[in-house]
Design a protein around this motif. Sequence first.
Motif, short mmCIF file in Angstrom:
data_model
loop_
_atom_site.label_atom_id
_atom_site.label_comp_id
_atom_site.label_asym_id
_atom_site.label_seq_id
_atom_site.Cartn_x
_atom_site.Cartn_y
_atom_site.Cartn_z
N VAL A 124 10.93 13.24 64.94
CA VAL A 124 11.01 13.59 63.39
C VAL A 124 10.35 12.54 62.77
CG1 VAL A 124 12.66 15.47 63.50
CG2 VAL A 124 13.54 13.15 62.80
N MET A 125 10.15 11.21 63.46
CA MET A 125 9.49 10.24 62.62
C MET A 125 8.05 10.08 62.76
SD MET A 125 12.75 7.66 63.69
CE MET A 125 14.44 8.21 63.72
N PHE B 146 0.05 5.41 54.47
CA PHE B 146 -0.50 5.95 55.99
C PHE B 146 -0.46 4.90 56.87
CE2 PHE B 146 -2.76 9.41 53.67
CZ PHE B 146 -2.11 10.68 54.62
N TRP B 147 -0.87 3.84 56.82
CA TRP B 147 -0.72 2.56 57.85
C TRP B 147 0.72 2.38 58.05
CZ3 TRP B 147 -4.13 1.15 60.81
CH2 TRP B 147 -5.56 1.20 60.53
N GLY B 148 1.74 2.43 56.86
CA GLY B 148 3.21 2.24 57.21
C GLY B 148 3.42 3.32 58.26
N GLN B 149 2.98 4.59 58.02
CA GLN B 149 3.50 5.80 58.84
C GLN B 149 2.93 5.55 60.11
OE1 GLN B 149 5.29 8.57 58.09
NE2 GLN B 149 5.11 8.75 60.35
N ALA C 267 5.35 5.35 63.49
CA ALA C 267 4.86 6.09 64.79
C ALA C 267 4.78 5.78 65.91
CB ALA C 267 3.77 7.14 64.45
N GLY C 268 4.09 4.41 65.96
CA GLY C 268 3.81 3.61 67.04
C GLY C 268 5.22 3.07 67.33
N ALA C 269 6.00 2.53 66.53
CA ALA C 269 7.49 2.17 66.67
C ALA C 269 8.32 3.19 67.41
CB ALA C 269 8.36 1.53 65.46
N ALA C 270 8.05 4.55 67.10
CA ALA C 270 8.95 5.49 67.56
C ALA C 270 8.39 5.84 69.05
CB ALA C 270 8.67 6.72 66.81
N LEU C 271 7.19 5.79 69.27
CA LEU C 271 6.52 6.00 70.53
C LEU C 271 6.97 4.80 71.65
CD1 LEU C 271 2.87 7.54 69.66
CD2 LEU C 271 4.86 8.70 70.69
N LEU C 272 7.05 3.74 71.03
CA LEU C 272 7.50 2.70 71.78
C LEU C 272 8.95 2.77 72.21
CD1 LEU C 272 7.30 -0.40 73.00
CD2 LEU C 272 7.99 -1.19 70.63
#
Length: 418
Positions: free
Chosen positions: A311-312, A275-278, A282-287
């Motif tokens: 989708v990530m 979950f922390w990896g997800q 997700a943070g990198a995707a929003l970045l």
Amino acid sequence: MFAETLEAVQSSPSKRAAYVRFVLVALAAIVLFKTFWFARWGAWTDRELADFDAFHIVALHVWRGDLDQVYHFEALLRMQMEAAGGATGFMPWTYPPQYDLLVAPFAFLPVGVGYLLFTTATLALYLVTLHAMVGRNFAQVLVILFPALAITIGCGQNGFLTGALIGLVCLNVERRQWLAGFALGAMVIKPHLAIAAGLYLLMTRRWIALGTAATVVLVSSLLCTLLFGWQIWTAWLGAIRESASFLEQGFYPLFRMISAYAALYKAGLPASVAFWGQAAVAGAALLAVLLGAVRNPSSKFSLGVTVMVSVMISPYAYDYDLPMLGIGLALILPDLAKLASQRERSAIYGLVLLAGAYGLLQSGRLAVQFGQKADPDQHFAPAIGGFALMALLVLLLRLLVRGTQPAPALPQTAQATE
């Protein structure tokens, strides 16, 4: 090189037309085959349920007045076992009530006919939208997306619908913001796939689109409340909590998932670490969305990256959500030759293909064939799609950080095929 081979699909009008015809005929054949399968014709009389079966079951209970029961897994499992005539797979229901309204008319049709209408209509909408966005690169995108399109057809899921809605957002965000907002608001049926697009509109100050989307969500929510009562929202939230517990315990078919969570969990990491990896992905995707809006190599490229990372973000993402990648790929293709080297383009195309093809191959291996049930040991299959999308995210971030600097010059032979 792999990129050169795929880009050669566009080398002449006759070659483009031939590839488009081949893919469309193949997709039509799959639709026809699955129509007989869903209709339980011939050898498929005794089969397990698939995703569209779940849609049909929910549609029936919309009219029976006990819709809230589909959000309780034990009650839903009994419904599914009754429909299957025995044991069935694991299919909880976590869609918002708006999606219940959307599928309600299919209660009046046999499952096979409903599947045919739903799949052909959403596939046609998706292909028309994709063609409007990609133009002459239509054949290349179809070839890369073929596995993802095939697996979406195979289970009767809504990936074509969500892909088309996001495509309509992208097509209309510049000149018809109200229409873009309407399409984004309709994504309430799968809100976790609209987070990136909503952030992009916020960063680029598309206030009309955001206001229209909010209005669509509010009005549709009010309509659902009037039709189903307040208890439908309590039931839906309870289903989400229950599904989170199921996800943590690995009850979902994680090999079909394309999320970082599924990839890490199936690799043997504890659920908490996955979950922390997800969360990190997700943070990198929003970045990536923020970088695209700020650096803006081009508006299409930035919007395309936004769609691809959509989708990530959520841990709950499947291979049938991959048609959305095609919308993003259509947007970034015009700038990709300038911003990415041939090796980077090969990796991007290959990762999209891999994410779709892996799920398709695994589903084919585990499918119901000639009256035999799927392999119960499917949990041993890793979630390769999640790793493919994590690698794709790294490549997209690299291109955004590089900004508008040109990629290394291509060899003359490669340039000739562009």
